[in-house]
Design a protein around this motif. Structure first.
Motif, PDB file in Angstrom:
ATOM      1  N   ARG A 788       0.533  -1.438   0.325  1.00  0.00           N
ATOM      2  CA  ARG A 788      -0.374   0.019   0.398  1.00  0.00           C
ATOM      3  C   ARG A 788       1.050   0.933   0.216  1.00  0.00           C
ATOM      4  NH1 ARG A 788      -2.721  -3.774   2.464  1.00  0.00           N
ATOM      5  NH2 ARG A 788      -5.376  -3.939   1.815  1.00  0.00           N
ATOM      6  N   GLY A 789       2.040   1.211   0.462  1.00  0.00           N
ATOM      7  CA  GLY A 789       3.197   2.263   0.356  1.00  0.00           C
ATOM      8  C   GLY A 789       3.614   2.634  -0.592  1.00  0.00           C
ATOM      9  N   THR A 790       3.868   1.701  -1.728  1.00  0.00           N
ATOM     10  CA  THR A 790       4.608   1.615  -3.260  1.00  0.00           C
ATOM     11  C   THR A 790       3.898   2.598  -3.779  1.00  0.00           C
ATOM     12  OG1 THR A 790       4.999  -0.586  -2.296  1.00  0.00           O
ATOM     13  CG2 THR A 790       5.266  -0.239  -4.952  1.00  0.00           C
ATOM     14  N   PHE A 791       5.129   3.805  -4.550  1.00  0.00           N
ATOM     15  CA  PHE A 791       4.464   4.922  -4.879  1.00  0.00           C
ATOM     16  C   PHE A 791       3.823   5.926  -4.389  1.00  0.00           C
ATOM     17  CE2 PHE A 791       4.906   1.236  -8.277  1.00  0.00           C
ATOM     18  CZ  PHE A 791       6.335   2.035  -9.151  1.00  0.00           C
ATOM     19  N   ALA A 792       3.980   5.694  -3.146  1.00  0.00           N
ATOM     20  CA  ALA A 792       3.183   6.507  -2.292  1.00  0.00           C
ATOM     21  C   ALA A 792       4.048   7.620  -2.150  1.00  0.00           C
ATOM     22  CB  ALA A 792       2.442   5.756  -1.152  1.00  0.00           C
ATOM     23  N   ASN A 793       4.935   8.519  -2.277  1.00  0.00           N
ATOM     24  CA  ASN A 793       6.180   9.023  -1.804  1.00  0.00           C
ATOM     25  C   ASN A 793       5.265  10.617  -1.728  1.00  0.00           C
ATOM     26  OD1 ASN A 793       7.574  11.380  -1.892  1.00  0.00           O
ATOM     27  ND2 ASN A 793       8.970  10.009  -0.685  1.00  0.00           N
ATOM     28  N   VAL A 794       4.556  10.895  -0.634  1.00  0.00           N
ATOM     29  CA  VAL A 794       3.869  12.483  -1.201  1.00  0.00           C
ATOM     30  C   VAL A 794       4.673  13.443  -2.114  1.00  0.00           C
ATOM     31  CG1 VAL A 794       3.002  11.997   1.259  1.00  0.00           C
ATOM     32  CG2 VAL A 794       5.048  13.460   0.706  1.00  0.00           C
ATOM     33  N   ARG A 795       6.457  13.396  -2.381  1.00  0.00           N
ATOM     34  CA  ARG A 795       6.736  14.137  -3.184  1.00  0.00           C
ATOM     35  C   ARG A 795       6.509  13.784  -4.950  1.00  0.00           C
ATOM     36  NH1 ARG A 795       5.165  17.184  -0.769  1.00  0.00           N
ATOM     37  NH2 ARG A 795       5.746  18.719   1.080  1.00  0.00           N
ATOM     38  N   ILE A 796       5.988  12.555  -5.413  1.00  0.00           N
ATOM     39  CA  ILE A 796       5.907  11.665  -5.885  1.00  0.00           C
ATOM     40  C   ILE A 796       5.354  12.386  -7.513  1.00  0.00           C
ATOM     41  CG2 ILE A 796       4.592   9.654  -6.127  1.00  0.00           C
ATOM     42  CD1 ILE A 796       6.522   7.802  -7.014  1.00  0.00           C
ATOM     43  N   LYS A 797       5.687  12.397  -8.418  1.00  0.00           N
ATOM     44  CA  LYS A 797       4.781  13.207  -9.512  1.00  0.00           C
ATOM     45  C   LYS A 797       4.642  12.484 -10.780  1.00  0.00           C
ATOM     46  CE  LYS A 797       6.752  17.664  -8.613  1.00  0.00           C
ATOM     47  NZ  LYS A 797       8.359  16.720  -7.625  1.00  0.00           N
ATOM     48  N   ASN A 798       3.768  11.405 -10.951  1.00  0.00           N
ATOM     49  CA  ASN A 798       3.119  10.759 -11.645  1.00  0.00           C
ATOM     50  C   ASN A 798       2.319  11.257 -13.547  1.00  0.00           C
ATOM     51  OD1 ASN A 798       1.860   9.304 -13.611  1.00  0.00           O
ATOM     52  ND2 ASN A 798       0.257   8.397 -12.422  1.00  0.00           N
ATOM     53  N   MET A 799       2.900  11.433 -14.424  1.00  0.00           N
ATOM     54  CA  MET A 799       2.985  12.624 -15.080  1.00  0.00           C
ATOM     55  C   MET A 799       2.246  12.292 -16.106  1.00  0.00           C
ATOM     56  SD  MET A 799       5.701  14.516 -14.921  1.00  0.00           S
ATOM     57  CE  MET A 799       6.887  14.627 -14.020  1.00  0.00           C
ATOM     58  N   MET A 800       1.319  11.038 -15.337  1.00  0.00           N
ATOM     59  CA  MET A 800      -0.009  10.218 -15.704  1.00  0.00           C
ATOM     60  C   MET A 800      -1.115  12.070 -15.669  1.00  0.00           C
ATOM     61  SD  MET A 800      -1.003   6.406 -15.740  1.00  0.00           S
ATOM     62  CE  MET A 800      -2.120   6.760 -15.976  1.00  0.00           C
ATOM     63  N   ILE A 801      -0.955  12.576 -14.928  1.00  0.00           N
ATOM     64  CA  ILE A 801      -1.952  12.880 -13.610  1.00  0.00           C
ATOM     65  C   ILE A 801      -1.214  15.016 -14.468  1.00  0.00           C
ATOM     66  CG2 ILE A 801      -2.922  14.589 -11.871  1.00  0.00           C
ATOM     67  CD1 ILE A 801      -2.653  11.661 -11.975  1.00  0.00           C
ATOM     68  N   PRO A 802      -2.904  15.261 -15.146  1.00  0.00           N
ATOM     69  CA  PRO A 802      -2.631  16.747 -15.539  1.00  0.00           C
ATOM     70  C   PRO A 802      -1.821  17.509 -14.582  1.00  0.00           C
ATOM     71  CG  PRO A 802      -4.549  15.461 -16.513  1.00  0.00           C
ATOM     72  CD  PRO A 802      -3.692  15.186 -16.065  1.00  0.00           C
ATOM     73  N   PRO A 803      -0.662  19.256 -14.861  1.00  0.00           N
ATOM     74  CA  PRO A 803      -0.602  19.883 -13.909  1.00  0.00           C
ATOM     75  C   PRO A 803      -1.267  20.919 -13.888  1.00  0.00           C
ATOM     76  CG  PRO A 803       0.305  20.202 -16.809  1.00  0.00           C
ATOM     77  CD  PRO A 803      -0.340  19.110 -16.280  1.00  0.00           C
ATOM     78  N   THR A 804      -1.518  21.224 -11.918  1.00  0.00           N
ATOM     79  CA  THR A 804      -2.590  22.744 -12.291  1.00  0.00           C
ATOM     80  C   THR A 804      -2.657  23.727 -13.140  1.00  0.00           C
ATOM     81  OG1 THR A 804      -0.561  23.423 -10.307  1.00  0.00           O
ATOM     82  CG2 THR A 804      -2.228  21.090  -9.822  1.00  0.00           C
ATOM     83  N   ALA A 805      -3.144  24.211 -12.755  1.00  0.00           N
ATOM     84  CA  ALA A 805      -3.421  25.903 -13.361  1.00  0.00           C
ATOM     85  C   ALA A 805      -2.322  26.094 -13.409  1.00  0.00           C
ATOM     86  CB  ALA A 805      -5.190  26.618 -12.696  1.00  0.00           C
ATOM     87  N   ASP A 806      -2.071  27.314 -12.191  1.00  0.00           N
ATOM     88  CA  ASP A 806      -0.138  27.647 -11.928  1.00  0.00           C
ATOM     89  C   ASP A 806       0.927  26.343 -13.310  1.00  0.00           C
ATOM     90  OD1 ASP A 806       0.403  25.487 -10.704  1.00  0.00           O
ATOM     91  OD2 ASP A 806       0.879  26.603  -9.065  1.00  0.00           O
ATOM     92  N   GLY A 807       0.125  25.380 -13.806  1.00  0.00           N
ATOM     93  CA  GLY A 807       1.709  24.816 -14.026  1.00  0.00           C
ATOM     94  C   GLY A 807       2.889  23.766 -13.370  1.00  0.00           C
ATOM     95  N   SER A 808       2.262  23.957 -11.920  1.00  0.00           N
ATOM     96  CA  SER A 808       3.243  22.876 -11.611  1.00  0.00           C
ATOM     97  C   SER A 808       1.846  20.943 -11.300  1.00  0.00           C
ATOM     98  CB  SER A 808       2.681  23.424 -10.131  1.00  0.00           C
ATOM     99  OG  SER A 808       1.023  23.179  -9.141  1.00  0.00           O
ATOM    100  N   ARG A 809       2.966  20.151 -10.902  1.00  0.00           N
ATOM    101  CA  ARG A 809       2.649  18.254 -11.143  1.00  0.00           C
ATOM    102  C   ARG A 809       2.125  18.302  -9.400  1.00  0.00           C
ATOM    103  NH1 ARG A 809       1.886  16.066 -16.195  1.00  0.00           N
ATOM    104  NH2 ARG A 809       3.138  17.490 -17.153  1.00  0.00           N
ATOM    105  N   VAL A 810       1.210  17.356 -10.007  1.00  0.00           N
ATOM    106  CA  VAL A 810       0.632  17.480  -8.727  1.00  0.00           C
ATOM    107  C   VAL A 810       1.308  16.131  -8.062  1.00  0.00           C
ATOM    108  CG1 VAL A 810      -1.659  16.178  -7.962  1.00  0.00           C
ATOM    109  CG2 VAL A 810      -1.403  16.985  -9.979  1.00  0.00           C
ATOM    110  N   GLU A 811       1.713  16.098  -6.727  1.00  0.00           N
ATOM    111  CA  GLU A 811       2.159  15.205  -5.853  1.00  0.00           C
ATOM    112  C   GLU A 811       1.683  14.073  -4.857  1.00  0.00           C
ATOM    113  OE1 GLU A 811       6.412  18.113  -4.947  1.00  0.00           O
ATOM    114  OE2 GLU A 811       4.569  18.130  -3.741  1.00  0.00           O
ATOM    115  N   GLY A 812       2.058  13.542  -5.186  1.00  0.00           N
ATOM    116  CA  GLY A 812       1.453  11.802  -3.978  1.00  0.00           C
ATOM    117  C   GLY A 812       1.540  11.146  -5.795  1.00  0.00           C
ATOM    118  N   GLY A 813       0.920   9.898  -4.616  1.00  0.00           N
ATOM    119  CA  GLY A 813       0.609   8.558  -5.018  1.00  0.00           C
ATOM    120  C   GLY A 813      -0.468   8.176  -6.225  1.00  0.00           C
ATOM    121  N   TRP A 814      -0.979   9.525  -6.775  1.00  0.00           N
ATOM    122  CA  TRP A 814      -1.939   9.151  -7.876  1.00  0.00           C
ATOM    123  C   TRP A 814      -1.623   8.310  -9.319  1.00  0.00           C
ATOM    124  CZ3 TRP A 814      -5.712  10.572  -4.841  1.00  0.00           C
ATOM    125  CH2 TRP A 814      -6.155  11.036  -3.711  1.00  0.00           C
ATOM    126  N   THR A 815      -2.603   7.558  -9.743  1.00  0.00           N
ATOM    127  CA  THR A 815      -3.058   7.467 -10.961  1.00  0.00           C
ATOM    128  C   THR A 815      -4.800   7.879 -11.594  1.00  0.00           C
ATOM    129  OG1 THR A 815      -2.498   5.901 -12.317  1.00  0.00           O
ATOM    130  CG2 THR A 815      -3.987   5.578 -10.833  1.00  0.00           C
TER     131      THR A 815
END
Length: 967
Positions: A788-815
């Motif tokens: 459950r902790g794999t790919f769960a670092n709070v600073r990991i950035k999955n580039m599948m997730i679109p960036p936010t309005a200000d262009g920054s990347r979403v952090e966390g273990g999301w897909t």
């Protein structure tokens, strides 16, 4: 070892004389060189490997043969690397974060053997194994006289189940030794005590000490001429159960040191310079060997610092030959006269003693570094190789603050450089400056601190959820300005890690700097969480003897633990108020530490900028309180009389440090300290009661659980496993897209478990309170937590997730779960894919899996149903771990990347291996895009050697070894 008449090179067994007049037997490399003259010019590190291959070679065996000896003895510096070398090590080193899951695997192997009707006792280490408990202690208490005892008390409360399991392992496995908590860090203990130079077999044959360790910084032992490097836990299990460590015949990069370090420069400055140099030169998978006149100017602790950071510069090892400085160190650290005599005489007999001169040996390539050109340095804010000259550190921080993330920056607006936020503190009871303790546990504090670690159990602290930091307590008595947080503020300052605490010169330097600071009226900034956690008890003894420890305590650097602490992310938490303000205001605060790694979220999940530096500089930045202070030009603070005090006013000279060095090299102190491992391990350790028996009784636990790696184990490998079609994937989905330098910390974090994460919610379901979550590292014995902790670092950035309005990347273990595109945790998506029978893959950039030797980064990947990783390149240990867990590592060819191929994560992937798998074979990949278009490419199968193919087709190293044992 094979008997003499079975040996492939029996004529190389010779007798050598020692200085004492004693004699011993040796498989002689000079004798072998009569037929293979290239051996005489072979790098020393490679000769250690050759000796092992020579000593274990047999005429009728399959594992180590005469052909292996001939191949390695004919090593060409610039030859093509296609042959694998079976290196049989002398011993294995473990630390508890990796050692506990390794023992869990061994226990599971015994259970699987018993279920298969086999003798579980066959699962037994055949080489000595030492496990040092050093990764579990956290900095919960600090700036108080008994912080050491309080932190150890909490450590034992948190880890009682794990330590009970270790006690079971001690009685179950005859070749396992455990160094209990509180003695130090595994690599420093290895350097000062476990490493004995040479070994002697039952039939009188001497051979060099060598090892692999389940920690990537194992090459620290290279500083005493002992060859060793880090491997994943699964590879270490194979080594301890009798399998050789298989490596591709390596290139050896020679690094020539010229001159000597100039006044004011430290070994830390040197290693950061070397890390920058070698990482840019790309030495991944290569041996590095140091030689030249400059080597003789470096002490063994200086050399150990260079070896320690081998994984940071990417090399397998960073080797220093044995010479007079090595012998001097052995005398100073309490090795016996007989050991030292055998050690020196052996290396002389093998023509491997002494500093290597320029042009003496042949290397694959040579780099040169003039030590006199090294400058005071720090490294950060996210990678060890990003060295910064100290005189440019403040300016560089400001540059990075506004720089885009793809250039290593924080992408923050320039106007926020001067941004400060008032911190509103909780209403807590005031605590005196000399008794800074977490207020909520003050009631359980003993009136007087126990005199030593053996007595600390009488008033054990009570584990409670709420902890206030020294920063919030201090702020009661300071100005409003000091009760604010702002950009660049240092909030954690830690003298930590074996990288530097093993080196008396920089530790004494830090103590002297503290002394001068106190005398001039300086103190650490009140918002900074300070700590001193040496890698050995000997360090605190010589700091006491020299009278420096009291000054360090006054500046805030009192003893908190003998363990890894902040270096591995066990920095303990900041106050709730500080955390809330940092997150709410998106502040870029900083940590400074004398460690070896500063990856995102490693030190603390909310501290974004992390800098490596020498212990004296850690103190200096703690006093200054900000990364935006130029320590070379601006004052650190105001002294007693209001005068400005600069770094140059308190920086100790080499002469001042050298005058105290003798206090750190007292043989009796080392002997007395390490004798206590058996004679006086501490009452807390003695109280731990483990279960008995050869097969572990798996009781319900959130710390220790039988893993599923041997479910369905069969004594014979299924025939289908040998067919390439068995590993073909059809319509696989993309789990994640990652950029370059994704670390094993990103893949499998070691630090805190967030309440709302999948792992946190599972623990809550099991009745575990949030304050008792402990860390991912401490729960590696339970696969339910770790998957459950794999790919769960709070600073990991999955580039599948679109960036936010200000262009920054979403952090966390999301897909994004496909085909719906629903955003969810990677773990939750993985379970849905597995339930639906859909395989998944991961795409990545360069240096995938850089960092720690963390085998759970591969184990977790496998348990999430990820069948393959396709990356631009791999770090050595993680690639090996993926193979060891049966996950297929594939590498893009040429300039291909997931970006260049236009992969967004919506695609379906087909993988078509050849009918028969072979090392580095081409594998066909078909990409079906969301619009139905297809593209076919070829990638390379990163099974680099025949044994890696065998491991992979066996389902991984563990099933392979278990079949070998019970066959």
């Amino acid at each position: 070892m094979a008997s003499k008449n079975q040996h492939a090179f029996a004529d190389t067994l010779k007798t050598f004389k020692m200085a004492s007049g004693k004699s011993g037997h040796v498989y002689s490399l000079p004798e072998l060189a009569k037929n293979y003259p290239g051996v005489n010019r072979m790098p020393r590190s490679l000769r250690v490997v050759l000796e092992s291959v020579l000593r274990h070679s047999t005429t009728g065996g399959k594992t180590v043969t005469a052909e292996h000896v001939k191949q390695l003895a004919s090593w060409a510096p610039k030859g093509k690397r296609t042959e694998e070398v079976p290196f049989t090590v002398s011993r294995v080193l473990l630390q508890d974060f990796t050692g506990v899951p390794l023992l869990v695997d061994l226990a599971a192997m015994r259970s699987a053997a018993a279920r298969a009707g086999q003798n579980p006792d066959e699962v037994e280490p055949v080489v000595p194994v030492d496990l040092v408990v050093d990764h579990s202690v956290m900095v919960d208490y600090y700036r108080r006289k008994n912080a050491l005892q309080m932190n150890m008390g909490r450590e034992f409360e948190r880890n009682n189940e794990r330590y009970k399991f270790l006690k079971w392992g001690m009685q179950a496995f005859g070749n396992l030794g455990i160094v209990p908590p509180g003695f130090g860090i595994c690599h420093q203990v290895n350097l000062e005590y476990l490493g004995r130079g040479v070994h002697k077999s039952k039939d009188g044959v001497y051979y060099p000490d060598s090892l692999v360790g389940t920690d990537s910084h194992t090459p620290m032992i290279n500083g005493i001429g002992t060859l060793g490097w880090g491997v994943g836990g699964i590879e270490a299990e194979a080594a301890m159960l009798g399998e050789p460590v298989y490596i591709l015949t390596p290139d050896v990069v020679g690094v020539e040191f010229k001159g000597k370090l100039r006044e004011g420069c430290t070994a830390t400055d040197l290693v950061l310079t070397v890390t920058e140099l070698l990482r840019s030169h790309k030495v991944v998978g290569k041996f590095v060997e140091y030689f030249g006149e400059g080597v003789a100017t470096l002490s063994v602790p200086d050399r150990a610092t260079m070896g320690n950071m081998s994984p940071e510069y990417g090399a397998t090892c960073g080797y220093f030959p044995v010479d007079d400085r090595t012998i001097e160190y052995f005398h100073g650290t309490g090795r016996t006269d007989d050991e030292i005599d055998a050690f020196k005489s052996y290396y002389e007999a093998q023509h491997m003693f002494g500093t290597v001169r320029s042009g003496e040996l042949d290397y694959s390539e040579v780099l040169t570094l003039d030590l006199s050109k090294v400058t005071p340095s720090i490294a950060g804010p996210r990678r060890p190789q990003d060295r910064i000259d100290l005189d440019h550190a403040a300016a560089r921080f400001k540059e990075l603050f506004t720089a885009p993330m793809e250039k290593g920056g924080f992408n923050m607006p320039a106007k926020q450089l001067d941004y400060r936020v008032q911190v509103t503190l909780a209403d807590i009871p005031p605590v005196g400056q000399d008794d800074l303790v977490a207020a909520s546990t003050a009631k359980s504090t003993p009136a007087g601190a126990p005199r030593n670690l053996e007595e600390m159990d009488s008033n054990r602290p009570v584990l409670e959820p709420r902890q206030h930091s020294a920063a919030e307590i201090n702020c009661r008595d300071v100005s409003d300005e000091e009760c604010t947080l702002g950009t660049g503020d240092v909030v954690i300052a830690a003298i930590t890690s074996c990288t530097n605490t093993s080196n008396p010169s920089v530790m004494l330097g830090a103590g002297l700097l503290c002394k001068k600071a106190v005398e001039l009226g300086l103190h650490t900034h009140p918002r900074v969480k300070t700590s001193l956690a040496p890698g050995s008890r000997v360090v605190s003894e010589y700091l006491k003897e020299t009278g420096l420890l009291p000054y360090m305590e006054k500046v805030g650097f009192g003893l908190v633990a003998y363990g890894c602490t902040t270096c591995i992310g066990n920095s303990g938490d900041l106050s709730e108020e500080f955390n809330e303000v940092i997150k709410r205001e998106n502040l870029v605060t900083a940590s400074v530490l004398s460690g070896n790694r500063n990856f995102e979220a490693r030190i603390h999940p909310n501290v974004k900028a992390n800098f490596l530096m020498s212990p004296p500089l850690v103190v200096a930045y703690a006093i200054a309180g900000s990364m935006m202070v130029d320590l070379t030009k601006e004052p650190l603070g105001k002294g007693k009389n209001g005068q400005d005090v600069y770094l140059k006013d308190i920086w100790p000279s080499s002469a001042e440090i050298n005058a105290l060095l003798a206090s750190a090299m007292k043989p009796d102190e080392y002997r007395t300290n390490y004798a206590k491992i058996k004679s006086a391990p501490g009452e807390l350790w003695k109280e731990i009661e483990g279960v008995t028996g050869k097969v572990y009784d798996w009781e319900p636990s959130t710390y220790i659980a039988e893993p599923p790696f041997f479910d369905g184990f069969t004594v014979k490998k299924p025939a289908a496993n040998d067919s390439g079609s068995h590993y073909a994937l059809k319509n696989a989905r993309v789990m994640a897209l990652f950029a370059d330098s994704l670390t094993t910390d990103h893949i499998s974090p070691a630090g805190r478990i967030e309440l709302d994460s999948p792992a946190g919610q599972w623990l809550v379901e099991k009745g575990v309170k949030h304050f008792a979550f402990n860390s991912f590292g401490s729960r590696r014995g339970n696969h339910e937590v770790m998957m459950r902790g794999t790919f769960a670092n709070v600073r990991i950035k999955n580039m599948m997730i679109p960036p936010t309005a200000d262009g920054s990347r979403v952090e966390g273990g999301w897909t994004l779960y496909q085909p719906s595109g629903e955003k969810m945790y990677i773990y939750d998506a993985a379970m849905k894919y597995i339930k639906a029978g859909v395989p998944t893959v991961v795409f990545a950039g360069e240096e995938y899996g850089t960092g720690s030797s963390r085998d759970w980064a591969a184990k977790g990947t496998q348990l999430l149903g990820i069948h393959a990783v396709i990356a631009r390149s791999y770090e050595r240990i993680h690639r090996s771990n993926l193979i060891g867990m049966g996950v297929m590592p594939l590498q893009f060819k040429g300039q291909d990347s997931w970006e260049s191929l236009g992969i967004t994560g919506k695609e379906q992937i087909d993988i078509n291996p050849p009918a028969k798998l072979s090392p580095k074979a081409d594998v066909g990949v078909t990409i079906t895009y969301a619009d139905g278009k297809k593209k076919e490419i070829a990638v390379q199968l990163r099974l680099d050697t025949p044994i890696e193919v065998e491991y992979f087709t066996a389902g991984g190293i563990l099933p392979f070894v278990l079949r070998e044992l019970v066959a």
